[in-house]
Design a protein around this motif. Structure first.
Motif, PDB file in Angstrom:
ATOM      1  N   ALA A 289       0.846  -1.195   0.000  1.00 55.67           N
ATOM      2  CA  ALA A 289       0.000   0.000   0.000  1.00 55.67           C
ATOM      3  C   ALA A 289       0.884   1.249   0.000  1.00 55.67           C
ATOM      4  O   ALA A 289       1.651   1.466  -0.936  1.00 55.67           O
ATOM      5  CB  ALA A 289      -0.961  -0.041   1.181  1.00 55.67           C
ATOM      6  N   GLY A 290       0.810   2.077   1.050  1.00 58.70           N
ATOM      7  CA  GLY A 290       1.526   3.350   1.070  1.00 58.70           C
ATOM      8  C   GLY A 290       3.031   3.188   0.927  1.00 58.70           C
ATOM      9  O   GLY A 290       3.631   2.253   1.463  1.00 58.70           O
ATOM     10  N   LEU A 291       3.641   4.124   0.216  1.00 57.10           N
ATOM     11  CA  LEU A 291       5.065   4.080  -0.099  1.00 57.10           C
ATOM     12  C   LEU A 291       5.664   5.451   0.150  1.00 57.10           C
ATOM     13  O   LEU A 291       5.101   6.478  -0.267  1.00 57.10           O
ATOM     14  CB  LEU A 291       5.255   3.679  -1.557  1.00 57.10           C
ATOM     15  N   THR A 292       6.798   5.504   0.846  1.00 56.29           N
ATOM     16  CA  THR A 292       7.485   6.773   1.071  1.00 56.29           C
ATOM     17  C   THR A 292       8.987   6.547   0.947  1.00 56.29           C
ATOM     18  O   THR A 292       9.444   5.424   0.740  1.00 56.29           O
ATOM     19  CB  THR A 292       7.114   7.373   2.444  1.00 56.29           C
ATOM     20  N   TYR A 293       9.743   7.630   1.077  1.00 60.28           N
ATOM     21  CA  TYR A 293      11.209   7.565   0.976  1.00 60.28           C
ATOM     22  C   TYR A 293      11.790   8.119   2.262  1.00 60.28           C
ATOM     23  O   TYR A 293      11.336   9.155   2.760  1.00 60.28           O
ATOM     24  CB  TYR A 293      11.690   8.381  -0.221  1.00 60.28           C
ATOM     25  N   TYR A 294      12.793   7.430   2.801  1.00 57.06           N
ATOM     26  CA  TYR A 294      13.416   7.870   4.048  1.00 57.06           C
ATOM     27  C   TYR A 294      14.873   8.217   3.798  1.00 57.06           C
ATOM     28  O   TYR A 294      15.638   7.409   3.277  1.00 57.06           O
ATOM     29  CB  TYR A 294      13.335   6.777   5.115  1.00 57.06           C
ATOM     30  N   ASP A 295      15.245   9.430   4.213  1.00 52.31           N
ATOM     31  CA  ASP A 295      16.641   9.859   4.040  1.00 52.31           C
ATOM     32  C   ASP A 295      16.973  10.894   5.111  1.00 52.31           C
ATOM     33  O   ASP A 295      17.351  12.026   4.812  1.00 52.31           O
ATOM     34  CB  ASP A 295      16.855  10.437   2.641  1.00 52.31           C
TER      35      ASP A 295
END
Length: 458
Positions: A289-295
């Motif tokens: 489902a939900g997708l994000t980017y971590y940095d």
């Protein structure tokens, strides 16, 4: 322009929530490398959280499938209901789905949502723009940008994402009309791109068409990295859930291809139809489902990774990307069955991850954070100086700094990363051609600490 910048800064500052008086009780902790991540409940009593967006006012913005749009104070968990959308049809998996906020929210407070509705007895899907009033705490003036998209109680997508060029991406499901995913005249089974007034962008892959990519089954995650790369998560049938790298005018195969082009008939179709194979697949399926980017330095073990919320497997999945962004190097999982079905995810500028559950009736927003992390702004002893010229700048600026392997992040007035460079040496050139005129911050991070300077782009 000075007046506009000052207005935006005032809006940003006014929206900053006060620090919480006490931390919420830890529900669980888990390791990410050498970091201990704490999970706590920000708010409870929700119903099928579908979207979480970190707003430019430093509040969480949330949709629930039944039709509610709310702001959530990330310090206290207080939920402010802005609107119950009157014509949402929440049947099965249909209802109020994705949301996006206008990038220039301080001056153009538009909120975009996508949802299912009933028209003459048939289920449809549409994108509607609302206008937010902070004074009234409400959303008004609905304007339909795109509607009459065939829908069913399953396979409706749909995430929204606004690009820096002020166009809107929208994922659509195939609505169980599988051949329509390959039909360029249909809006189903696609990623669409439209202007923020609903018109067709002049530079879309096909003139006069909203279709940006085709051959999708049911994409429920969509994220853009600071360097411009796009990724989506997509539900497979009983096999081959996918993570895709999204490229304009590419075909993603459905229903002729499931997952990779590894069968003779699939290989022939892929060769003839410009098919982009997924970066990774899951069989059995996990319902991504939900997708994000971590940095963010708060949780170093997640840096440079996609983070995926899953429904069926009830997990948070880390998907580290290689330097080119065209391969996923591992798939570690966290929080298995800890909070049930997970659908929504976003990251705050402070490096906290927020998850929204989708179990029905007793859902919550979960905060994941490294409580031992101290923001670099408080580490004055480690600060250093760097040069940035010309300043003001137009199309590019030169950066000189003392570190051998630095990370450079350019942020806008709302704290959003608009340009990120990794592995930067003592001298680097910043390409500013894609940035609007205005004030930005430039942060340089490395082993010796962190430093920030303002940059004016003319």
């Amino acid at each position: 322009m000075k007046f506009l910048r000052n207005t935006a800064l005032a809006f940003w500052a006014a929206g900053l929530p006060m620090a919480a008086c006490a931390q919420a009780p830890a529900l669980t902790t888990f390791p990410v490398g050498t970091t201990t991540v704490t999970a706590s409940a920000l708010t409870t009593g929700l119903d099928h959280v579908w979207e979480l967006v970190w707003g430019p006012d430093n509040f969480l913005w949330m949709t629930e499938r039944g039709g509610r749009i709310s702001r959530v104070n990330p310090a206290t968990g207080q939920v402010q209901l802005l609107l119950s959308v009157p014509d949402v049809t929440p049947t099965g998996e249909s209802g109020l789905l994705g949301m996006a906020l206008h990038p220039d929210f301080a001056t153009t407070p538009h909120v975009f949502v996508v949802y299912n509705y009933t028209d003459a007895g048939s289920l449809k899907e549409k994108v509607v723009r609302y206008t937010y009033s902070a004074a009234a705490g409400s959303l008004t003036a609905p304007l339909v940008l795109l509607g009459n998209i065939p829908a069913t109680t399953t396979h409706s997508g749909s995430r929204l994402l606004i690009l820096p060029d002020r166009t809107l991406l929208m994922t659509t499901g195939d609505a169980q009309l599988q051949p329509e995913a390959q039909n360029r005249a249909s809006l189903n089974g696609k990623i669409l791109r439209l202007n923020l007034d609903g018109t067709v962008p002049a530079d879309n892959p096909t003139a006069g068409s909203l279709v940006y990519t085709l051959g999708h089954r049911n994409a429920q995650g969509l994220v853009r990295l600071p360097d411009g790369r796009l990724y989506s998560s997509e539900h497979g049938p009983s096999n081959d859930d996918e993570i895709n790298k999204i490229e304009p005018n590419r075909n993603y195969g459905w229903p002729n291809v499931e997952g990779a082009c590894n069968l003779p008939s699939e290989a022939a179709f892929c060769a003839a139809n410009n098919v982009r194979e997924p970066l990774t697949t899951w069989t059995p399926t996990i319902a991504p489902a939900g997708l994000t980017y971590y940095d963010h330095p708060a949780i170093p073990g997640w840096r440079g990774s996609l983070l995926l919320a899953t429904l069926k497997n009830q997990q948070l999945v880390q998907l580290p990307l290689n330097a080119a962004g065209d391969a996923i190097t591992a798939r570690p999982v966290f929080l298995t069955s800890a909070f049930g079905r997970l659908r929504a995810i976003c990251v705050s500028p402070e490096g906290r991850v927020y998850l929204g559950s989708s179990n029905g009736g007793s859902d919550r927003i979960i905060t994941l954070e490294n409580r031992a992390f101290v923001a670099s702004a408080t580490r004055a002893a480690n600060a250093f100086a760097f040069e940035l010229f010309p300043n003001p700048a137009r199309r590019q600026a030169t950066l000189r700094q003392p570190l051998a392997n630095a990370r450079v992040t350019v942020r806008d007035l709302l704290g959003r990363a608009v340009l990120t460079l990794q592995g930067v040496g003592p001298t680097a050139v910043l390409d500013l051609a894609g940035l609007r005129a205005g004030s930005y911050s430039v942060q340089v991070e490395g082993a010796a600490g962190s430093a920030t300077r303002q940059l004016l782009v003319e």
